[in-house]
Design a protein around this motif. Structure first.
Motif, mmCIF file in Angstrom:
data_model
loop_
_atom_site.group_PDB
_atom_site.id
_atom_site.type_symbol
_atom_site.label_atom_id
_atom_site.label_comp_id
_atom_site.label_asym_id
_atom_site.label_seq_id
_atom_site.Cartn_x
_atom_site.Cartn_y
_atom_site.Cartn_z
ATOM 1 N N ALA A 59 0.832 -1.206 0.000
ATOM 2 C CA ALA A 59 0.000 0.000 0.000
ATOM 3 C C ALA A 59 0.866 1.256 0.000
ATOM 4 O O ALA A 59 0.592 2.222 -0.734
ATOM 5 N N LEU A 60 1.924 1.265 0.802
ATOM 6 C CA LEU A 60 2.820 2.430 0.848
ATOM 7 C C LEU A 60 3.537 2.629 -0.487
ATOM 8 O O LEU A 60 3.729 3.765 -0.935
ATOM 9 N N TRP A 61 3.921 1.529 -1.125
ATOM 10 C CA TRP A 61 4.571 1.616 -2.437
ATOM 11 C C TRP A 61 3.637 2.228 -3.477
ATOM 12 O O TRP A 61 4.021 3.114 -4.232
ATOM 13 N N LEU A 62 2.386 1.767 -3.496
ATOM 14 C CA LEU A 62 1.419 2.319 -4.444
ATOM 15 C C LEU A 62 1.154 3.799 -4.162
ATOM 16 O O LEU A 62 1.019 4.607 -5.091
ATOM 17 N N LEU A 63 1.082 4.172 -2.891
ATOM 18 C CA LEU A 63 0.874 5.576 -2.534
ATOM 19 C C LEU A 63 2.062 6.437 -2.968
ATOM 20 O O LEU A 63 1.886 7.581 -3.400
ATOM 21 N N SER A 64 3.277 5.891 -2.878
ATOM 22 C CA SER A 64 4.449 6.657 -3.312
ATOM 23 C C SER A 64 4.410 6.881 -4.822
ATOM 24 O O SER A 64 4.735 7.970 -5.302
ATOM 25 N N LEU A 65 4.000 5.856 -5.575
ATOM 26 C CA LEU A 65 3.880 6.016 -7.027
ATOM 27 C C LEU A 65 2.823 7.052 -7.374
ATOM 28 O O LEU A 65 3.020 7.901 -8.252
ATOM 29 N N LEU A 66 1.691 6.989 -6.684
ATOM 30 C CA LEU A 66 0.619 7.948 -6.934
ATOM 31 C C LEU A 66 1.067 9.362 -6.596
ATOM 32 O O LEU A 66 0.753 10.319 -7.319
ATOM 33 N N SER A 67 1.825 9.518 -5.520
ATOM 34 C CA SER A 67 2.288 10.854 -5.119
ATOM 35 C C SER A 67 3.169 11.469 -6.202
ATOM 36 O O SER A 67 3.067 12.665 -6.492
ATOM 37 N N TYR A 68 4.032 10.668 -6.807
ATOM 38 C CA TYR A 68 4.939 11.234 -7.801
ATOM 39 C C TYR A 68 4.206 11.643 -9.077
ATOM 40 O O TYR A 68 4.685 12.510 -9.815
ATOM 41 N N THR A 69 3.043 11.071 -9.328
ATOM 42 C CA THR A 69 2.292 11.498 -10.515
ATOM 43 C C THR A 69 1.919 12.973 -10.423
ATOM 44 O O THR A 69 1.796 13.640 -11.459
ATOM 45 N N PHE A 70 1.774 13.516 -9.200
ATOM 46 C CA PHE A 70 1.438 14.929 -9.062
ATOM 47 C C PHE A 70 2.612 15.825 -9.440
ATOM 48 O O PHE A 70 2.410 16.964 -9.858
ATOM 49 N N VAL A 71 3.838 15.318 -9.291
ATOM 50 C CA VAL A 71 5.003 16.064 -9.779
ATOM 51 C C VAL A 71 4.938 16.162 -11.303
ATOM 52 O O VAL A 71 5.182 17.229 -11.884
#
Length: 351
Positions: A59-71
């Protein structure tokens, strides 16, 4: 690097070195720290991991990937989060397989954004802006790690503490100066003059201020309007990556303390810049394990944490990126067939 056979040879050598570094990680750690450990002990520790712990890391890995999409969406207006996720995954997969793979990842990202209808200039601006923000935060991380250790009283003496505070504050001030120069005209002119003075002092035959002002002109519009999204995206991305490391430490019994965990995470992100292997694979794990042991963690939990964190930030990105790239290629081919099947009148109206 234009020679394909040379690229293949370098890729094989680089990947082979990464594999060797991981295979002989216990021996490397023993040489660095004097602490003996075996793969059987590491395997036995991995066998104790529970389903809940693995689910949390996922779950944390998926959240990190999603966060970088905002960059990416902040640096390329019009890009949506699903497209940003595909860009990040495919680019990371290529970078993780090839030495100097970042250049190949950029070429792949260009092809993907071009297929979605973005202009070449928009892609260049996205690459510049996201690269600048990654670089700024890569500089900030070591300062944060140093400050965390100093705030926790981990410095051996006052001399080291004073040097640490000076270094950390200097790094943060430098990053703030660059960020301000990208946003404010007056700060940009002041930084340009300082760069010219530095090049004259070093007797370098370059026009540093001209290069900086060209860079600023290319990125000014996005930086001025979208810096909050860029910054928050990076903060959450790195925050979730630290959370992955914390989960790995907790699962393996290698938790050294909050300040120490931040310092280890900062070191891990710096070591990924080592170009001798793709994304610093093998080198990052050795450094993380050695620093954890220096903080009093046992050799087996330290190596297990390093390997587990490397899996979530490197290994898993390769198949995931391959799936994203395959889905993009399939949808692109299907879109091309659908466009070819339309009657001329429909195509002209759509255009």
């Amino acid at each position: 690097m234009k020679n394909k056979w040379l690229q293949i040879a370098l890729s094989v050598l680089s990947l082979g070195l990464a594999v060797l570094l991981v295979v002989y990680l216990p021996e490397i750690v023993r040489a660095l720290t004097g602490k003996p450990v075996s793969w059987s002990e590491i395997g036995a520790l991995f066998a104790t991991l529970g389903g809940g712990e693995i689910a949390l890391m996922t779950a944390l890995w998926l959240l990190s990937l999603l966060s970088y999409t905002f960059v990416l969406t902040s640096s390329l207006p019009g890009l949506n989060n699903l497209q940003g996720l595909a860009l990040n995954a495919a680019g990371s997969a290529v970078s993780n397989l090839l030495p100097f793979g970042g250049a190949v990842g950029v070429a792949l990202s260009f092809a993907m954004t071009k297929g979605w209808g973005f202009t070449s200039r928009a892609f260049v601006v996205m690459t510049l802006v996201s690269g600048i923000w990654n670089t700024l935060f890569r500089f900030v991380l070591p300062a944060v790690g140093i400050i965390a250790l100093l705030a926790a009283g981990k410095a051996p003496n006052s001399t080291v503490a004073n040097a640490g505070w000076t270094g950390a504050i200097s790094i943060l001030v430098l990053c703030l100066v660059v960020a301000a120069a990208l946003y404010w005209d007056r700060a940009a002119r002041a930084l340009g003059r300082a760069l010219d003075g530095l090049t004259r002092l070093l007797r370098l035959k370059v026009h540093a201020s001209e290069a900086f002002h060209r860079l600023r002109a290319d990125t000014a519009g996005v930086v001025r309007t979208r810096w909050p999204g860029l910054s928050l995206g990076m903060v959450f991305f790195l925050g979730f990556q630290w959370a992955i490391m914390a989960a790995c430490m907790s699962a393996t019994g290698a938790w050294p303390g909050l300040a120490e965990s931040i310092a280890v995470f900062a070191l891990s992100r710096v070591l990924t810049s080592a170009l001798i292997t793709p994304s610093g694979a093998g080198i990052m794990e050795s450094g993380v394990a050695a620093l954890l042991i220096a903080f009093g963690v046992g050799a087996t939990p330290a190596i297990a944490t390093a390997l587990l964190f490397g899996f979530w930030t490197y290994t898993i990105e390769i198949p995931f990126g391959g799936l994203a790239l395959g889905a993009w290629a399939l949808l692109r081919r299907r879109g091309g067939r659908d466009a070819g099947a339309e009657p001329p009148s429909a195509i002209s109206k759509a255009t």
